[in-house]
Design a protein around this motif. Structure first.
Motif, PDB file in Angstrom:
ATOM      1  N   PHE A   1       6.707   9.119  -0.137  1.00 46.78           N
ATOM      2  CA  PHE A   1       7.298   8.798   1.310  1.00 46.78           C
ATOM      3  C   PHE A   1       8.292   7.615   0.818  1.00 46.78           C
ATOM      4  O   PHE A   1       9.290   7.504   1.536  1.00 46.78           O
ATOM      5  CB  PHE A   1       6.023   7.994   2.036  1.00 46.78           C
ATOM      6  CG  PHE A   1       6.648   7.456   3.294  1.00 46.78           C
ATOM      7  CD1 PHE A   1       6.960   8.277   4.401  1.00 46.78           C
ATOM      8  CD2 PHE A   1       6.673   6.317   3.453  1.00 46.78           C
ATOM      9  CE1 PHE A   1       7.710   7.521   5.460  1.00 46.78           C
ATOM     10  CE2 PHE A   1       7.019   5.488   4.509  1.00 46.78           C
ATOM     11  CZ  PHE A   1       7.740   6.211   5.695  1.00 46.78           C
ATOM     12  N   MET A   2       8.215   6.474   0.143  1.00 53.46           N
ATOM     13  CA  MET A   2       8.939   5.643  -0.094  1.00 53.46           C
ATOM     14  C   MET A   2      10.177   6.015  -0.965  1.00 53.46           C
ATOM     15  O   MET A   2      11.203   5.295  -0.931  1.00 53.46           O
ATOM     16  CB  MET A   2       8.229   4.506  -1.086  1.00 53.46           C
ATOM     17  CG  MET A   2       6.956   3.966  -0.297  1.00 53.46           C
ATOM     18  SD  MET A   2       7.574   2.860   1.118  1.00 53.46           S
ATOM     19  CE  MET A   2       7.677   1.567   0.230  1.00 53.46           C
ATOM     20  N   ALA A   3       9.991   7.245  -1.486  1.00 55.56           N
ATOM     21  CA  ALA A   3      11.242   7.774  -2.617  1.00 55.56           C
ATOM     22  C   ALA A   3      12.275   8.423  -1.600  1.00 55.56           C
ATOM     23  O   ALA A   3      13.275   9.032  -1.982  1.00 55.56           O
ATOM     24  CB  ALA A   3      10.567   8.746  -3.349  1.00 55.56           C
ATOM     25  N   ILE A   4      11.893   8.778  -0.267  1.00 56.79           N
ATOM     26  CA  ILE A   4      12.929   9.272   0.702  1.00 56.79           C
ATOM     27  C   ILE A   4      13.947   8.637   0.825  1.00 56.79           C
ATOM     28  O   ILE A   4      14.155   7.565   0.747  1.00 56.79           O
ATOM     29  CB  ILE A   4      12.260   9.551   2.064  1.00 56.79           C
ATOM     30  CG1 ILE A   4      11.045  10.379   2.135  1.00 56.79           C
ATOM     31  CG2 ILE A   4      13.266  10.072   3.171  1.00 56.79           C
ATOM     32  CD1 ILE A   4      10.207  10.188   3.551  1.00 56.79           C
ATOM     33  N   ARG A   5      15.393   9.663   0.360  1.00 53.04           N
ATOM     34  CA  ARG A   5      16.468   8.745   0.539  1.00 53.04           C
ATOM     35  C   ARG A   5      16.887   8.635   1.887  1.00 53.04           C
ATOM     36  O   ARG A   5      16.916   9.814   2.658  1.00 53.04           O
ATOM     37  CB  ARG A   5      17.467   9.902  -0.361  1.00 53.04           C
ATOM     38  CG  ARG A   5      16.999   9.880  -1.878  1.00 53.04           C
ATOM     39  CD  ARG A   5      18.239  10.349  -2.875  1.00 53.04           C
ATOM     40  NE  ARG A   5      17.907  10.565  -3.996  1.00 53.04           N
ATOM     41  CZ  ARG A   5      17.941   9.613  -4.822  1.00 53.04           C
ATOM     42  NH1 ARG A   5      18.297   8.356  -4.637  1.00 53.04           N
ATOM     43  NH2 ARG A   5      17.552   9.688  -6.137  1.00 53.04           N
ATOM     44  N   VAL A   6      17.552   7.636   2.158  1.00 48.35           N
ATOM     45  CA  VAL A   6      18.085   7.513   3.556  1.00 48.35           C
ATOM     46  C   VAL A   6      19.532   7.590   3.565  1.00 48.35           C
ATOM     47  O   VAL A   6      20.075   8.055   4.257  1.00 48.35           O
ATOM     48  CB  VAL A   6      17.785   5.891   3.946  1.00 48.35           C
ATOM     49  CG1 VAL A   6      18.502   5.670   5.073  1.00 48.35           C
ATOM     50  CG2 VAL A   6      16.469   5.655   3.867  1.00 48.35           C
ATOM     51  N   ALA A   7      20.437   7.177   2.384  1.00 50.87           N
ATOM     52  CA  ALA A   7      21.761   7.283   2.249  1.00 50.87           C
ATOM     53  C   ALA A   7      21.977   7.036   0.934  1.00 50.87           C
ATOM     54  O   ALA A   7      21.828   6.019   0.273  1.00 50.87           O
ATOM     55  CB  ALA A   7      22.577   6.316   3.033  1.00 50.87           C
ATOM     56  N   GLY A   8      22.643   8.166   0.209  1.00 53.15           N
ATOM     57  CA  GLY A   8      22.846   7.885  -1.152  1.00 53.15           C
ATOM     58  C   GLY A   8      21.651   7.928  -2.080  1.00 53.15           C
ATOM     59  O   GLY A   8      20.804   8.518  -2.042  1.00 53.15           O
TER      60      GLY A   8
ATOM     61  N   LEU B   1       0.910  -1.078   0.022  1.00 54.32           N
ATOM     62  CA  LEU B   1      -0.115  -0.116  -0.071  1.00 54.32           C
ATOM     63  C   LEU B   1       0.937   1.352   0.087  1.00 54.32           C
ATOM     64  O   LEU B   1       0.638   2.451  -0.830  1.00 54.32           O
ATOM     65  CB  LEU B   1      -0.967   0.058   1.420  1.00 54.32           C
ATOM     66  CG  LEU B   1      -2.086  -1.136   1.027  1.00 54.32           C
ATOM     67  CD1 LEU B   1      -2.845  -1.054   2.465  1.00 54.32           C
ATOM     68  CD2 LEU B   1      -2.827  -0.835   0.086  1.00 54.32           C
ATOM     69  N   LEU B   2       1.763   1.229   0.800  1.00 55.00           N
ATOM     70  CA  LEU B   2       2.888   2.395   0.658  1.00 55.00           C
ATOM     71  C   LEU B   2       3.465   2.515  -0.726  1.00 55.00           C
ATOM     72  O   LEU B   2       3.861   3.777  -1.116  1.00 55.00           O
ATOM     73  CB  LEU B   2       4.200   2.404   1.902  1.00 55.00           C
ATOM     74  CG  LEU B   2       3.638   2.401   3.192  1.00 55.00           C
ATOM     75  CD1 LEU B   2       4.478   2.106   4.219  1.00 55.00           C
ATOM     76  CD2 LEU B   2       3.205   3.868   3.386  1.00 55.00           C
ATOM     77  N   ALA B   3       3.812   1.599  -1.291  1.00 55.75           N
ATOM     78  CA  ALA B   3       4.449   1.784  -2.493  1.00 55.75           C
ATOM     79  C   ALA B   3       3.479   2.192  -3.519  1.00 55.75           C
ATOM     80  O   ALA B   3       3.792   2.829  -4.390  1.00 55.75           O
ATOM     81  CB  ALA B   3       5.125   0.279  -3.065  1.00 55.75           C
ATOM     82  N   SER B   4       2.174   1.834  -3.564  1.00 53.85           N
ATOM     83  CA  SER B   4       1.248   2.137  -4.356  1.00 53.85           C
ATOM     84  C   SER B   4       0.668   3.549  -4.179  1.00 53.85           C
ATOM     85  O   SER B   4       0.432   4.384  -4.987  1.00 53.85           O
ATOM     86  CB  SER B   4       0.025   1.302  -4.302  1.00 53.85           C
ATOM     87  OG  SER B   4       0.289   0.024  -4.767  1.00 53.85           O
TER      88      SER B   4
END
Length: 107
Positions: free
Chosen positions: A56-63, A48-51
């Motif tokens: 939100f799912m595109a937030i960069r965590v590292a690099g 559901l998050l991906a859809s």
């Protein structure tokens, strides 16, 4: 007409009717059903998050590593953790009871 109807209950039908076998099945169900439900909810949340929350799912965590990638990889980690937990549970709670039932059948 089953064999049990004609000749009486088979050894397997007698074992299934024992309280020990019923307890073994209950123990397994008390672990497997909640753990399966928990994992399915966790997986559904990921889908559901991906859809519906791609930002939100595109937030960069590292690099180039995004939150979606981390959560997706955690799906694999969760699978291994649940498998390990089940093996330990089975070793402690299910296998001894199953061995006792097997010993009773074989003797």
């Amino acid at each position: 007409m089953s064999v049990g109807d004609r000749y009486g209950p088979t050894v397997y039908e007698r074992v299934q009717a024992t309280p020990e076998f019923g307890d073994l099945r209950r123990r397994r169900r008390r672990f497997v059903f909640p753990m399966s439900a928990l994992f399915l909810v966790w997986y559904l949340a990921y889908v559901l998050l991906a859809s519906y929350a791609p930002e939100f799912m595109a937030i960069r965590v590292a690099g180039n590593v995004t939150l979606g990638l981390v959560i997706g990889l955690l799906q694999f980690v969760t699978t291994f953790v649940i498998t390990t937990a089940y093996v330990r549970f089975a070793d402690r709670k299910l296998d001894p009871a199953a061995a006792a039932i097997r010993q009773e059948i074989e003797s």
